[in-house]
Design a protein around this motif. Structure first.
Motif, mmCIF file in Angstrom:
data_model
loop_
_atom_site.group_PDB
_atom_site.id
_atom_site.type_symbol
_atom_site.label_atom_id
_atom_site.label_comp_id
_atom_site.label_asym_id
_atom_site.label_seq_id
_atom_site.Cartn_x
_atom_site.Cartn_y
_atom_site.Cartn_z
ATOM 1 N N LEU A 291 31.529 36.454 40.482
ATOM 2 C CA LEU A 291 31.011 37.035 41.725
ATOM 3 C C LEU A 291 30.324 38.358 41.410
ATOM 4 C CD1 LEU A 291 30.799 37.184 44.847
ATOM 5 C CD2 LEU A 291 33.063 38.261 44.852
ATOM 6 N N ALA A 292 29.085 38.481 41.881
ATOM 7 C CA ALA A 292 28.311 39.712 41.696
ATOM 8 C C ALA A 292 27.853 40.218 43.055
ATOM 9 C CB ALA A 292 27.111 39.463 40.783
ATOM 10 N N VAL A 293 28.048 41.517 43.304
ATOM 11 C CA VAL A 293 27.633 42.151 44.553
ATOM 12 C C VAL A 293 26.875 43.422 44.200
ATOM 13 C CG1 VAL A 293 28.365 42.998 46.812
ATOM 14 C CG2 VAL A 293 29.761 41.295 45.629
ATOM 15 N N ASN A 294 25.722 43.613 44.832
ATOM 16 C CA ASN A 294 24.877 44.760 44.456
ATOM 17 C C ASN A 294 25.329 46.061 45.122
ATOM 18 O OD1 ASN A 294 23.956 43.576 46.912
ATOM 19 N ND2 ASN A 294 22.030 44.686 46.735
ATOM 20 N N VAL A 295 26.574 46.435 44.849
ATOM 21 C CA VAL A 295 27.103 47.745 45.217
ATOM 22 C C VAL A 295 27.155 48.575 43.948
ATOM 23 C CG1 VAL A 295 29.116 49.013 46.047
ATOM 24 C CG2 VAL A 295 28.411 46.916 47.192
ATOM 25 N N ARG A 296 26.559 49.739 43.991
ATOM 26 C CA ARG A 296 26.421 50.557 42.788
ATOM 27 C C ARG A 296 27.789 51.069 42.316
ATOM 28 N NH1 ARG A 296 21.922 53.012 40.790
ATOM 29 N NH2 ARG A 296 20.783 52.622 42.743
ATOM 30 N N THR A 297 28.004 50.979 41.013
ATOM 31 C CA THR A 297 29.197 51.544 40.391
ATOM 32 C C THR A 297 28.747 52.419 39.220
ATOM 33 O OG1 THR A 297 29.530 49.774 38.765
ATOM 34 C CG2 THR A 297 30.496 49.447 40.954
ATOM 35 N N PHE A 298 29.692 53.147 38.665
ATOM 36 C CA PHE A 298 29.392 54.002 37.523
ATOM 37 C C PHE A 298 30.139 53.523 36.286
ATOM 38 C CE2 PHE A 298 28.763 56.481 41.391
ATOM 39 C CZ PHE A 298 27.463 56.922 41.199
ATOM 40 N N ASP A 299 30.449 52.219 36.273
ATOM 41 C CA ASP A 299 31.081 51.615 35.114
ATOM 42 C C ASP A 299 30.011 51.102 34.157
ATOM 43 O OD1 ASP A 299 33.558 52.114 36.248
ATOM 44 O OD2 ASP A 299 33.597 50.184 37.295
ATOM 45 N N GLN A 300 30.460 50.394 33.128
ATOM 46 C CA GLN A 300 29.522 49.839 32.162
ATOM 47 C C GLN A 300 28.585 48.846 32.837
ATOM 48 O OE1 GLN A 300 31.446 48.084 28.795
ATOM 49 N NE2 GLN A 300 29.553 47.623 27.718
ATOM 50 N N THR A 301 29.129 48.040 33.743
ATOM 51 C CA THR A 301 28.295 47.174 34.585
ATOM 52 C C THR A 301 27.955 47.956 35.847
ATOM 53 O OG1 THR A 301 29.450 45.222 33.750
ATOM 54 C CG2 THR A 301 28.137 44.957 35.753
ATOM 55 N N PHE A 303 27.167 47.410 38.813
ATOM 56 C CA PHE A 303 27.389 46.819 40.140
ATOM 57 C C PHE A 303 28.734 46.105 40.118
ATOM 58 C CE2 PHE A 303 24.869 44.021 37.491
ATOM 59 C CZ PHE A 303 25.558 42.814 37.536
ATOM 60 N N TYR A 304 29.219 45.744 41.315
ATOM 61 C CA TYR A 304 30.466 44.993 41.399
ATOM 62 C C TYR A 304 30.277 43.643 40.714
ATOM 63 C CZ TYR A 304 32.648 48.117 44.845
ATOM 64 O OH TYR A 304 33.212 49.185 45.487
ATOM 65 N N TYR A 305 31.072 43.383 39.699
ATOM 66 C CA TYR A 305 30.912 42.126 38.966
ATOM 67 C C TYR A 305 32.283 41.628 38.525
ATOM 68 C CZ TYR A 305 29.081 38.744 35.564
ATOM 69 O OH TYR A 305 28.795 37.600 34.866
ATOM 70 N N LEU A 306 32.691 40.506 39.098
ATOM 71 C CA LEU A 306 33.926 39.842 38.698
ATOM 72 C C LEU A 306 33.541 38.691 37.774
ATOM 73 C CD1 LEU A 306 37.017 39.522 39.055
ATOM 74 C CD2 LEU A 306 36.521 37.969 40.963
ATOM 75 N N LYS A 307 33.921 38.817 36.522
ATOM 76 C CA LYS A 307 33.505 37.818 35.542
ATOM 77 C C LYS A 307 34.205 36.488 35.795
ATOM 78 C CE LYS A 307 32.096 41.038 31.957
ATOM 79 N NZ LYS A 307 32.180 41.413 30.525
ATOM 80 N N GLU A 308 33.676 35.444 35.155
ATOM 81 C CA GLU A 308 34.101 34.084 35.455
ATOM 82 C C GLU A 308 35.590 33.882 35.215
ATOM 83 O OE1 GLU A 308 33.157 30.045 33.256
ATOM 84 O OE2 GLU A 308 31.473 30.595 34.561
ATOM 85 N N GLY A 309 36.194 33.159 36.139
ATOM 86 C CA GLY A 309 37.596 32.825 36.048
ATOM 87 C C GLY A 309 37.915 31.751 37.064
ATOM 88 N N SER A 310 39.161 31.378 37.156
ATOM 89 C CA SER A 310 39.574 30.351 38.108
ATOM 90 C C SER A 310 41.030 30.584 38.476
ATOM 91 C CB SER A 310 39.376 28.948 37.523
ATOM 92 O OG SER A 310 40.132 28.800 36.327
ATOM 93 N N GLY A 311 41.493 29.842 39.468
ATOM 94 C CA GLY A 311 42.882 29.945 39.889
ATOM 95 C C GLY A 311 43.087 30.936 41.023
ATOM 96 N N ARG A 312 44.323 30.983 41.514
ATOM 97 C CA ARG A 312 44.640 31.788 42.694
ATOM 98 C C ARG A 312 44.548 33.287 42.430
ATOM 99 N NH1 ARG A 312 46.330 29.083 46.911
ATOM 100 N NH2 ARG A 312 46.933 26.895 46.670
ATOM 101 N N GLU A 313 44.927 33.712 41.245
ATOM 102 C CA GLU A 313 44.851 35.136 40.937
ATOM 103 C C GLU A 313 43.390 35.602 40.906
ATOM 104 O OE1 GLU A 313 46.224 38.279 37.429
ATOM 105 O OE2 GLU A 313 47.040 36.230 37.468
ATOM 106 N N HIS A 314 42.521 34.765 40.353
ATOM 107 C CA HIS A 314 41.094 35.102 40.314
ATOM 108 C C HIS A 314 40.527 35.121 41.730
ATOM 109 C CE1 HIS A 314 37.261 35.597 38.316
ATOM 110 N NE2 HIS A 314 36.746 34.612 39.019
ATOM 111 N N ARG A 315 40.951 34.179 42.557
ATOM 112 C CA ARG A 315 40.514 34.151 43.965
ATOM 113 C C ARG A 315 40.944 35.432 44.676
ATOM 114 N NH1 ARG A 315 43.758 33.042 48.283
ATOM 115 N NH2 ARG A 315 42.750 32.400 50.242
ATOM 116 N N GLN A 316 42.177 35.892 44.424
ATOM 117 C CA GLN A 316 42.649 37.112 45.080
ATOM 118 C C GLN A 316 41.797 38.308 44.682
ATOM 119 O OE1 GLN A 316 46.898 37.851 45.070
ATOM 120 N NE2 GLN A 316 46.565 40.050 44.877
#
Length: 396
Positions: A291-301, A303-316
Motif C-alpha cells: 500500500l502506497a499513499v502520497n503523504v509526505r514523510t521524512f523517512d528513507q521512503t 511517502f507512506y509505503y507499506l511493503k508487500e505482505g499478507s495475513g491479518r497482521e499485515h491487514r491491521q
C-alpha cells in the motif's frame, strides 16, 4: 519537575485584606481583654492561614499513570479512556476534571462540549490522601481517524468561592484510539477477477521454481540441458528431466492518491473506504499486497509505503495507516510517488485509487511496460468500480 502546571484565577482579593483586619481586631481584642471576640478573630485568622497553605500545596503530589497503549475500534464500537490517579499529598475535594480529546470518539452518558475537531468534557472529581482512583470514560467510535487526549486539567475551587486553581497536566497522554474506516464495495467485473486471480493458481502457472525440485520425468525434446537429472538418468539408463514446483509472481500494489493538485481530494473518505474494502478482499483471497499513499514523510521512503505482505497482521498495519490519514496531511505529488514505485520490483497488478492526470498516466504506462497490469477504481453512480487502465486514457 512536577507534572502539573499550576495557575490560580481570583475573582476577588478580599481575603488578603480580611486576614489583615482579623489580625488587627485580634490585637485590639487582646488589649481590651475581650476573650470571646479574641477567640473568634484568632480562629478565623488561623483558618484563613491554614487554608492558604492548603491552597498552595493541594495537588503537589498528585500522580497520573501514563503508559503507552493503543486501542483499535471500528465505527460504532465502544471503548474507554482510563485515567489512574494516585494522591500522596493533601486530599482534593469537590474538584472538576476537564478532559479534551479528538472527536473520532465521543463520550457515552456525558454531555460533551464540541469544539472544532475536539470534544471537551467535565467530570466531578475528589480524591483523599493516599488514595488511588480510577476514572473511566466510556466512548463510542464516531468516525474514522485517530483520537488522543489533548489536555487534562484539574480545577480546584476555593473554599470561600473567590476563585479557583487549575492544575494542567504537562505531559502528553500516551493512550491512543484508532478508528478503522468503514468499507465501500468495489465492483470488480468477472473478467477482471479471472485476469487477476489467474496469477494465484500456481498449479497451472507457466513458471517453475528452479530451487524447488519435486521429482523427475522422462526427457522430451526441448527440455533445458541444465534441468537434466544426471543421477536419475544413469540409474534408469534414459535421460530424466527434473520436475519443479510451479510458481508464480502475484500480488497487488494499491496506490492511493489523496491529492487534487496541492489540496486534499474532497472524496477522501470514500476513497479510504474503497481501499479498506480492497484490503479485506486481498486478505480473503490470500493475495499479498502493498500500500502506497502520497503523504509526505521524512523517512528513507518519502511517502507512506507499506511493503508487500499478507495475513491479518499485515491487514491491521494497512488499516492503521488509513486511520491516520486526515485532511491536514502533507501531500506529496503522486507522480513522484509513482515514479519511485516504477523503479522498484512490481507485483502482477497495480490498483490506482484517486485522480490520475497526464503525469500519473505516464507513470502507469511505465508499470505496464514492466509487465504489471494496471487497474483504476472509479466512482460511478456512487458505487466503486474497478476498470482495467489502458493507454487510451492518457490525457490529451
Amino acid at each position: 519537575m512536577t507534572k502539573w502546571y499550576r495557575q490560580t484565577v481570583w475573582s476577588s482579593r478580599s481575603l488578603d485584606y480580611a486576614a489583615q483586619f482579623l489580625l488587627l481586631f485580634s490585637v485590639l481584642a487582646f488589649f481590651a481583654a475581650k476573650n470571646i471576640p479574641l477567640f473568634i478573630f484568632l480562629s478565623c485568622w488561623v483558618t484563613l492561614k491554614l487554608y492558604g497553605q492548603y491552597w498552595k500545596a493541594a495537588g503537589n503530589k498528585l500522580d497520573l499513570a501514563n503508559e503507552k497503549s493503543r486501542q483499535y475500534l471500528s465505527v460504532g464500537e465502544r471503548g474507554k479512556w482510563t485515567l489512574r490517579f494516585t494522591n500522596n499529598g493533601l486530599p482534593i475535594l469537590k474538584a472538576e476534571l476537564y478532559i479534551s480529546f479528538d472527536d473520532s470518539v465521543v463520550p457515552e452518558g456525558v454531555d460533551p462540549n464540541k469544539n472544532s475537531q475536539t470534544v471537551d468534557i467535565r467530570i466531578p472529581f475528589s480524591i483523599w490522601e493516599k488514595e488511588e482512583k480510577e476514572v473511566v470514560i466510556p466512548v463510542e467510535a464516531n468516525k474514522r481517524g485517530s483520537s488522543q487526549i489533548r489536555s487534562i486539567s484539574l480545577r480546584i475551587y476555593h473554599l470561600f468561592g473567590i476563585g479557583y486553581m487549575d492544575l494542567a497536566y504537562r505531559d502528553q497522554f500516551k493512550t491512543q484510539m484508532l478508528v478503522y474506516p468503514n468499507r465501500s464495495l468495489v465492483y470488480m467485473p468477472e473478467e477482471k477477477l479471472v485476469f487477476l486471480q489467474g496469477y494465484q493458481n500456481v498449479r497451472t502457472s507457466l513458471f517453475d521454481d528452479p530451487m524447488a525440485p519435486v521429482g523427475v520425468r522422462q526427457y522430451v525434446s526441448g527440455d533445458p540441458f541444465q534441468h537434466i537429472h544426471w543421477k536419475a538418468s544413469a540409474r534408469t539408463q534414459e535421460l530424466q528431466t527434473k520436475v519443479f514446483e510451479p510458481s508464480a509472481s502475484y500480488g497487488w500494489l494499491i496506490v492511493l492518491n489523496i491529492a487534487v493538485r496541492f489540496s486534499i481530494n474532497a472524496q477522501l473518505e470514500e476513497m479510504i473506504r474503497q481501499t479498506a474494502y480492497l484490503i479485506d478482499y486481498a486478505l480473503r483471497k490470500n493475495i499479498p499486497f502493498s500500500l502506497a499513499v502520497n503523504v509526505r514523510t521524512f523517512d528513507q521512503t518519502p511517502f507512506y509505503y507499506l511493503k508487500e505482505g499478507s495475513g491479518r497482521e499485515h491487514r491491521q498495519k494497512a488499516l492503521e495507516l488509513l486511520a491516520m490519514l486526515s485532511s491536514s496531511s502533507l501531500v506529496l505529488p503522486s507522480s513522484h510517488m509513482l515514479n519511485y514505485l516504477a523503479s522498484e520490483p512490481l507485483p502482477s497488478a497495480a490498483i490506482m485509487i484517486g485522480e490520475m492526470n497526464q503525469e500519473e498516466n505516464s507513470a502507469a504506462r511505465q508499470f505496464q511496460l514492466k509487465g504489471t497490469a494496471v487497474f483504476k477504481v472509479e466512482t460511478i453512480l456512487e458505487k466503486g468500480v474497478m476498470k482495467e487502465w489502458n493507454e487510451k486514457q492518457l490525457a490529451v
